[in-house]
Design a protein around this motif. Sequence first.
Motif, short mmCIF file in Angstrom:
data_model
loop_
_atom_site.label_atom_id
_atom_site.label_comp_id
_atom_site.label_asym_id
_atom_site.label_seq_id
_atom_site.Cartn_x
_atom_site.Cartn_y
_atom_site.Cartn_z
N THR A 268 36.14 49.37 43.92
CA THR A 268 35.36 49.16 42.70
C THR A 268 35.08 47.67 42.57
O THR A 268 36.02 46.86 42.56
N LEU A 269 33.81 47.32 42.48
CA LEU A 269 33.41 45.92 42.40
C LEU A 269 33.14 45.55 40.94
O LEU A 269 32.41 46.24 40.24
N LEU A 270 33.71 44.44 40.52
CA LEU A 270 33.47 43.90 39.19
C LEU A 270 32.72 42.58 39.32
O LEU A 270 33.12 41.71 40.10
N SER A 271 31.61 42.43 38.55
CA SER A 271 30.83 41.20 38.56
C SER A 271 30.66 40.70 37.14
O SER A 271 30.50 41.51 36.20
N PRO A 272 30.67 39.39 36.93
CA PRO A 272 30.45 38.85 35.59
C PRO A 272 29.07 39.26 35.07
O PRO A 272 28.08 39.18 35.80
N ALA A 273 28.99 39.69 33.82
CA ALA A 273 27.72 40.15 33.25
C ALA A 273 26.97 39.05 32.52
O ALA A 273 25.74 39.02 32.55
N ASP A 274 27.69 38.14 31.88
CA ASP A 274 27.00 37.13 31.08
C ASP A 274 27.66 35.75 31.20
O ASP A 274 27.58 34.93 30.29
N PHE A 275 28.34 35.49 32.31
CA PHE A 275 28.94 34.17 32.54
C PHE A 275 29.07 33.95 34.04
O PHE A 275 28.94 34.89 34.84
N ASN A 276 29.31 32.72 34.44
CA ASN A 276 29.49 32.39 35.85
C ASN A 276 30.94 32.61 36.25
O ASN A 276 31.85 32.09 35.59
N SER A 290 43.63 49.33 36.11
CA SER A 290 43.12 48.52 37.21
C SER A 290 41.89 47.72 36.79
O SER A 290 41.71 46.57 37.21
N LEU A 291 41.05 48.32 35.94
CA LEU A 291 39.88 47.59 35.44
C LEU A 291 40.32 46.40 34.58
O LEU A 291 39.77 45.30 34.70
N LYS A 292 41.32 46.61 33.73
CA LYS A 292 41.79 45.53 32.86
C LYS A 292 42.40 44.40 33.68
O LYS A 292 42.17 43.21 33.40
N ILE A 293 43.17 44.76 34.72
CA ILE A 293 43.77 43.73 35.58
C ILE A 293 42.67 42.98 36.33
O ILE A 293 42.69 41.75 36.44
N GLY A 294 41.70 43.73 36.87
CA GLY A 294 40.61 43.09 37.60
C GLY A 294 39.82 42.12 36.75
O GLY A 294 39.50 41.00 37.17
N VAL A 295 39.51 42.54 35.53
CA VAL A 295 38.77 41.67 34.60
C VAL A 295 39.61 40.44 34.25
O VAL A 295 39.08 39.32 34.16
N SER A 296 40.89 40.62 34.06
CA SER A 296 41.77 39.50 33.70
C SER A 296 41.84 38.47 34.82
O SER A 296 41.84 37.26 34.57
N VAL A 297 41.89 38.94 36.06
CA VAL A 297 41.90 38.03 37.21
C VAL A 297 40.58 37.26 37.28
O VAL A 297 40.55 36.04 37.49
N LYS A 303 37.89 30.68 34.27
CA LYS A 303 38.28 29.90 33.08
C LYS A 303 37.56 30.39 31.83
O LYS A 303 37.13 29.60 30.98
N ASN A 304 37.41 31.70 31.75
CA ASN A 304 36.81 32.34 30.58
C ASN A 304 37.95 32.82 29.68
O ASN A 304 38.71 33.72 30.04
N HIS A 305 38.08 32.22 28.53
CA HIS A 305 39.22 32.50 27.65
C HIS A 305 38.87 33.48 26.53
O HIS A 305 39.67 33.67 25.60
N ASN A 306 37.69 34.08 26.59
CA ASN A 306 37.33 35.07 25.58
C ASN A 306 38.27 36.27 25.63
O ASN A 306 38.79 36.63 26.70
N ARG A 307 38.47 36.89 24.49
CA ARG A 307 39.36 38.06 24.47
C ARG A 307 38.74 39.25 25.16
O ARG A 307 39.41 40.00 25.88
N PHE A 308 37.43 39.44 24.95
CA PHE A 308 36.73 40.54 25.60
C PHE A 308 35.75 39.98 26.63
O PHE A 308 34.99 39.05 26.35
N ILE A 309 35.78 40.57 27.83
CA ILE A 309 34.99 40.09 28.95
C ILE A 309 33.96 41.16 29.33
O ILE A 309 34.31 42.32 29.56
N GLU A 324 38.88 44.26 27.32
CA GLU A 324 39.82 43.27 26.80
C GLU A 324 40.67 42.73 27.93
O GLU A 324 41.22 43.48 28.75
N ARG A 325 40.77 41.42 27.97
CA ARG A 325 41.59 40.79 29.01
C ARG A 325 43.04 40.72 28.57
O ARG A 325 43.36 40.85 27.39
N SER A 326 43.90 40.53 29.54
CA SER A 326 45.32 40.31 29.23
C SER A 326 45.76 39.06 29.99
O SER A 326 45.12 38.63 30.96
#
Length: 335
Positions: A268-276, A290-297, A303-309, A324-326
């Motif tokens: 499963t590939l995750l790509s940033p939607a609205d940031f670099n 796994s999605l939450k861990i992937g997004v958090s990584v 260096k995106n510190h937003n709560r929701f990615i 939501e990131r952890s």
Amino acid sequence: MSVLTKKPKAISLLSGGLDSVLATKIVMEQGVEVIALHFTSPFCTCSRGKKGCGIQALRSARELKIEVIVREKGMDYMKIVERPKFGYGSNMNPCIDCRIYMLKRAKELMDETGASFVVTGEVLNQRPMSQNRNALRLIEKEAGLEGRVLRPLSAKFLPPTIPEIEGLVKREKLLSIKGRGRKAQYELVRQYGINEFACPAGGCLLTDPAFSKRVRDMFLFQKDYTMLDVLLLKLGRHLRFDDTLKIIVARNRLENEKLERFKGPLYTLLSPADFNGPNVLIVGPKTERSLKIGVSVMAWYAKNHNRFIKVRIKGTVEETALIERSDFDVNSHLI
């Protein structure tokens, strides 16, 4: 009336590196018809500029004006890497088993083409594990090619081979090079006017300690790994979270593009939607965790510190989600 004599034929293991090119040329100079056999490997570190092992071998064969047959080191080879009969070198490098594997396949090609012997660019004592006298004898025996492996660069330090005894090649025209130095080889390059060679001291990723950790991890946790998983070992940063979940994060734009190719049912590939930020590949089941861990990584490296990615998720289907990131210690999971 003259009688035409059929030229002797040999199979040469041609990596495209300096030693294998010279060994091939030396035998050709004695009137032997040579067919080059090249193995592509997922672990090759041999490159000069943008020329990798396979491309360089083809260019070397073209300069030598000989046929080249390319074979892949596939899953049959990986099973040898996983459980080598003769063990590893300093890391995950099964050098002796690797040479046996290649010579066995060269022997098959000998039988198909009517060749009498195999030529290699091996130099006595150049590599400690596989190029000492005992190892060279063992490799020949295990491959079923005792006396039929000619090593032109070091031949005068080794017992006469069958092609020498039978007069197919003249021993006095073979060489006496040993050790890790390259002075004699470069003199031969000038003598023959050879231009196409690469990686004079090339190597294998399996000798690298950091890369070997990734290989061990794959063997331990991915019992049904494929060649795609093997190729992924060379890309990105790898993080292990449990028996079923590995995350790979791209380190640059090129790796971002390469990870794009691995979306689908196995990944499963995750790509940033609205940031670099970097692409992230989930190797394992697609779950909420796994999605939450992937997004958090991804967020950590971006260096995106937003709560929701906001990310694009590409697997068997494509979608966009706000997850939501952890926070956790990313570095502690690096392989």
